[in-house]
Write a protein that holds these residues in place. Structure first.
Motif, PDB file in Angstrom:
ATOM      1  N   ARG A  12       0.823  -1.216   0.000  1.00 44.01           N
ATOM      2  CA  ARG A  12       0.000   0.000   0.000  1.00 44.01           C
ATOM      3  C   ARG A  12       0.849   1.255   0.000  1.00 44.01           C
ATOM      4  O   ARG A  12       0.511   2.238  -0.656  1.00 44.01           O
ATOM      5  CB  ARG A  12      -0.944   0.002   1.208  1.00 44.01           C
ATOM      6  CG  ARG A  12      -2.131  -0.944   1.077  1.00 44.01           C
ATOM      7  CD  ARG A  12      -3.169  -0.662   2.150  1.00 44.01           C
ATOM      8  NE  ARG A  12      -2.651  -0.917   3.478  1.00 44.01           N
ATOM      9  CZ  ARG A  12      -2.761  -2.073   4.122  1.00 44.01           C
ATOM     10  NH1 ARG A  12      -3.344  -3.101   3.522  1.00 44.01           N
ATOM     11  NH2 ARG A  12      -2.279  -2.230   5.340  1.00 44.01           N
ATOM     12  N   ASP A  13       1.960   1.238   0.742  1.00 43.42           N
ATOM     13  CA  ASP A  13       2.808   2.423   0.826  1.00 43.42           C
ATOM     14  C   ASP A  13       4.268   1.996   0.918  1.00 43.42           C
ATOM     15  O   ASP A  13       4.813   1.817   2.007  1.00 43.42           O
ATOM     16  CB  ASP A  13       2.432   3.270   2.047  1.00 43.42           C
ATOM     17  CG  ASP A  13       3.260   4.543   2.136  1.00 43.42           C
ATOM     18  OD1 ASP A  13       3.937   4.880   1.136  1.00 43.42           O
ATOM     19  OD2 ASP A  13       3.230   5.198   3.195  1.00 43.42           O
ATOM     20  N   PRO A  14       4.932   1.846  -0.231  1.00 44.24           N
ATOM     21  CA  PRO A  14       6.325   1.386  -0.221  1.00 44.24           C
ATOM     22  C   PRO A  14       7.338   2.484   0.079  1.00 44.24           C
ATOM     23  O   PRO A  14       8.522   2.186   0.254  1.00 44.24           O
ATOM     24  CB  PRO A  14       6.510   0.859  -1.646  1.00 44.24           C
ATOM     25  CG  PRO A  14       5.582   1.684  -2.477  1.00 44.24           C
ATOM     26  CD  PRO A  14       4.388   1.951  -1.593  1.00 44.24           C
ATOM     27  N   LEU A  15       6.902   3.743   0.161  1.00 43.77           N
ATOM     28  CA  LEU A  15       7.859   4.840   0.300  1.00 43.77           C
ATOM     29  C   LEU A  15       8.755   4.728   1.529  1.00 43.77           C
ATOM     30  O   LEU A  15       9.971   4.978   1.438  1.00 43.77           O
ATOM     31  CB  LEU A  15       7.137   6.195   0.290  1.00 43.77           C
ATOM     32  CG  LEU A  15       6.948   6.841  -1.102  1.00 43.77           C
ATOM     33  CD1 LEU A  15       6.109   5.952  -2.005  1.00 43.77           C
ATOM     34  CD2 LEU A  15       6.329   8.220  -0.986  1.00 43.77           C
ATOM     35  N   PRO A  16       8.236   4.335   2.711  1.00 45.27           N
ATOM     36  CA  PRO A  16       9.145   4.175   3.858  1.00 45.27           C
ATOM     37  C   PRO A  16      10.223   3.125   3.627  1.00 45.27           C
ATOM     38  O   PRO A  16      11.357   3.278   4.090  1.00 45.27           O
ATOM     39  CB  PRO A  16       8.201   3.772   5.001  1.00 45.27           C
ATOM     40  CG  PRO A  16       6.864   4.318   4.612  1.00 45.27           C
ATOM     41  CD  PRO A  16       6.823   4.168   3.116  1.00 45.27           C
ATOM     42  N   VAL A  17       9.885   2.061   2.887  1.00 39.07           N
ATOM     43  CA  VAL A  17      10.875   1.026   2.601  1.00 39.07           C
ATOM     44  C   VAL A  17      11.911   1.561   1.614  1.00 39.07           C
ATOM     45  O   VAL A  17      13.110   1.285   1.746  1.00 39.07           O
ATOM     46  CB  VAL A  17      10.210  -0.250   2.053  1.00 39.07           C
ATOM     47  CG1 VAL A  17      11.237  -1.368   1.920  1.00 39.07           C
ATOM     48  CG2 VAL A  17       9.059  -0.691   2.952  1.00 39.07           C
ATOM     49  N   TYR A  18      11.470   2.337   0.635  1.00 36.68           N
ATOM     50  CA  TYR A  18      12.429   2.948  -0.292  1.00 36.68           C
ATOM     51  C   TYR A  18      13.418   3.824   0.468  1.00 36.68           C
ATOM     52  O   TYR A  18      14.628   3.794   0.200  1.00 36.68           O
ATOM     53  CB  TYR A  18      11.698   3.801  -1.329  1.00 36.68           C
ATOM     54  CG  TYR A  18      10.816   3.035  -2.285  1.00 36.68           C
ATOM     55  CD1 TYR A  18      11.016   1.683  -2.551  1.00 36.68           C
ATOM     56  CD2 TYR A  18       9.769   3.676  -2.941  1.00 36.68           C
ATOM     57  CE1 TYR A  18      10.198   0.996  -3.431  1.00 36.68           C
ATOM     58  CE2 TYR A  18       8.949   3.003  -3.832  1.00 36.68           C
ATOM     59  CZ  TYR A  18       9.167   1.671  -4.066  1.00 36.68           C
ATOM     60  OH  TYR A  18       8.356   1.002  -4.942  1.00 36.68           O
ATOM     61  N   ARG A  19      12.902   4.607   1.410  1.00 39.47           N
ATOM     62  CA  ARG A  19      13.796   5.488   2.179  1.00 39.47           C
ATOM     63  C   ARG A  19      14.786   4.672   2.999  1.00 39.47           C
ATOM     64  O   ARG A  19      15.966   5.053   3.135  1.00 39.47           O
ATOM     65  CB  ARG A  19      12.975   6.419   3.069  1.00 39.47           C
ATOM     66  CG  ARG A  19      12.244   7.511   2.299  1.00 39.47           C
ATOM     67  CD  ARG A  19      11.693   8.579   3.227  1.00 39.47           C
ATOM     68  NE  ARG A  19      10.586   8.087   4.030  1.00 39.47           N
ATOM     69  CZ  ARG A  19       9.310   8.158   3.658  1.00 39.47           C
ATOM     70  NH1 ARG A  19       8.984   8.702   2.485  1.00 39.47           N
ATOM     71  NH2 ARG A  19       8.340   7.719   4.431  1.00 39.47           N
ATOM     72  N   ALA A  20      14.326   3.543   3.533  1.00 42.69           N
ATOM     73  CA  ALA A  20      15.220   2.685   4.310  1.00 42.69           C
ATOM     74  C   ALA A  20      16.340   2.118   3.423  1.00 42.69           C
ATOM     75  O   ALA A  20      17.501   2.038   3.839  1.00 42.69           O
ATOM     76  CB  ALA A  20      14.426   1.557   4.965  1.00 42.69           C
TER      77      ALA A  20
END
Length: 402
Positions: A12-20
């Protein structure tokens, strides 16, 4: 982080994983070997560079994991255009010519626009009858198969069957498929092979002035003394061109609608300024690409972003992370139709997506039709439902209402 990306929250929201991933650097070592590429410029370098190859059959033969790389479904896809290197790749691309150049796209545009009208009529009926409808199932999944099916002359009665084995075969192309997923993919592969082999046999017996007939003429000439070799080339080409255009385009169609409906002001502003429809499609490709990951292997010992990569070493381009690299796209977490940002969603170099122009045409035509006919369209329910994948993104359900 890989588990988080496959989870419902990560889908649903991959952006936090991309930032990690980005916090670990532009080239991140994977626990099983290989590296993830998260920086935009390095991802672009890998996709375009001649020193990076597709993981073809020859590479797979050198690997120590027979269960993964020798699985029938995996090897089936490894003979298709996206997994070939020169000279085999060069020959297959030459056989295709430029099927989606400007002239060809204009020729197919009326059919695409008619498919859009038909599907939006169906969406309208669903909304009137039930107050809500599944946009993914009613429209997004159907436009690509109608488009490529019409182009190749695939009978409409076969569309559901083709979609079925496409959805199941894709497991073989995942990053880390399980044994059960490979088994599902193998069964789908057998069904897929039987379907396209019969299609080619029938078309050869009834040659016309269509795309598939032209391919048959080309490959029969290339292998004038070896019909089996011609059939194999035709099978892998026809199968790949068909299934490669289905899930990726369907996901793009659902994604751009999802992102626009997430803020009612976006839908209203785009309806008032339809000249920005193409910009909205490009920003959707950047913000949430339909393919999350693409793998390449090093042709020789090399250094990528300061990290040594040995010959045959694999790197995984993480498109979403690269697209959200603030050095290339400032404020990357904001969906901005007017951004005119950079993305790599269609790949690069010799493996640049053959159907990029057709996907853009379908998305633009559909979005234009939706804005005209459904000015008050909005999301319904709790949001889209995703298949838990790492390579080919898929929205399985997207409820909408008016």
């Amino acid at each position: 982080m890989v588990r988080r990306l496959r989870s419902p929250e990560g889908q649903r929201d991959p952006l936090p994983v991309y930032r990690a991933f980005q916090e670990l650097g532009d080239v991140v070592p994977a626990p099983w070997g290989g590296h993830f590429v998260t920086g935009f410029d390095l991802a672009d370098q890998v996709l375009r560079g001649r020193g990076w190859l597709a993981p073809d059959i020859a590479w797979q033969e050198r690997q120590p994991d027979p269960a993964r790389w020798h699985a029938p479904a995996t090897r089936e896809m490894s003979r298709t255009l996206s997994r070939l290197n020169a000279p085999e790749h060069t020959l297959q691309r030459r056989s295709l010519g430029n099927p989606f150049g400007r002239g060809a796209l204009e020729a197919v545009r009326p059919a695409v626009e008619e498919h859009v009208r038909t599907l939006l009529d169906r969406l309208d009926r669903e909304l009137r009858a039930h107050g809500r409808a599944d946009f993914a199932a009613v429209v997004a999944d159907r436009l690509p198969i109608r488009t490529v099916g019409g182009w190749l002359g695939l009978p409409e009665r076969d569309h559901d069957r083709i979609l079925g084995f496409t959805h199941r075969q894709v497991f073989a192309q995942e990053l880390l498929p399980t044994r059960s997923e490979l088994a599902v993919s193998e069964a789908a592969t057998l069904e897929m092979r039987a379907y396209f082999s019969a299609l080619i046999e029938h078309r050869r017996a009834h040659l016309g002035q269509d795309v598939l007939s032209d391919w048959i003429r080309f490959w029969d000439e290339q292998h004038a003394d070896d019909r089996d070799a011609a059939d194999q080339a035709l099978y892998h080409l026809t199968m790949f061109v068909t299934i490669a255009s289905l899930e990726t385009t369907a996901t793009l169609l659902s994604t751009v609608v999802r992102l626009l409906l997430a803020d009612p002001a976006r839908w209203r502003q785009l309806r008032e300024n339809p000249r920005h429809v193409d910009d909205a499609v490009e920003e959707a490709l950047r913000y949430d690409p339909p393919i999350w990951l693409n793998s390449r292997i090093a042709a020789e010992d090399t250094v990528l972003g300061g990290v040594p990569v040995a010959k045959d070493g694999m790197v995984h381009v993480l498109f979403g992370a690269a697209h959200h690299d603030p050095r290339r796209n400032p404020d990357p977490g904001t969906f901005d139709v007017l951004r005119r940002g950079a993305h790599l969603a269609f790949g690069g170099g010799v493996h640049y997506c053959l159907g990029a122009g057709l996907a853009r045409l379908e998305a633009g035509a559909l979005l234009t039709g939706l804005l005209e006919r459904f000015p008050t369209l909005r999301s319904a329910g709790e949001g889209p439902v995703y298949a838990p994948r790492l390579v080919f993104r898929r929205i399985t359900s997207l409820e909408v209402t008016t």
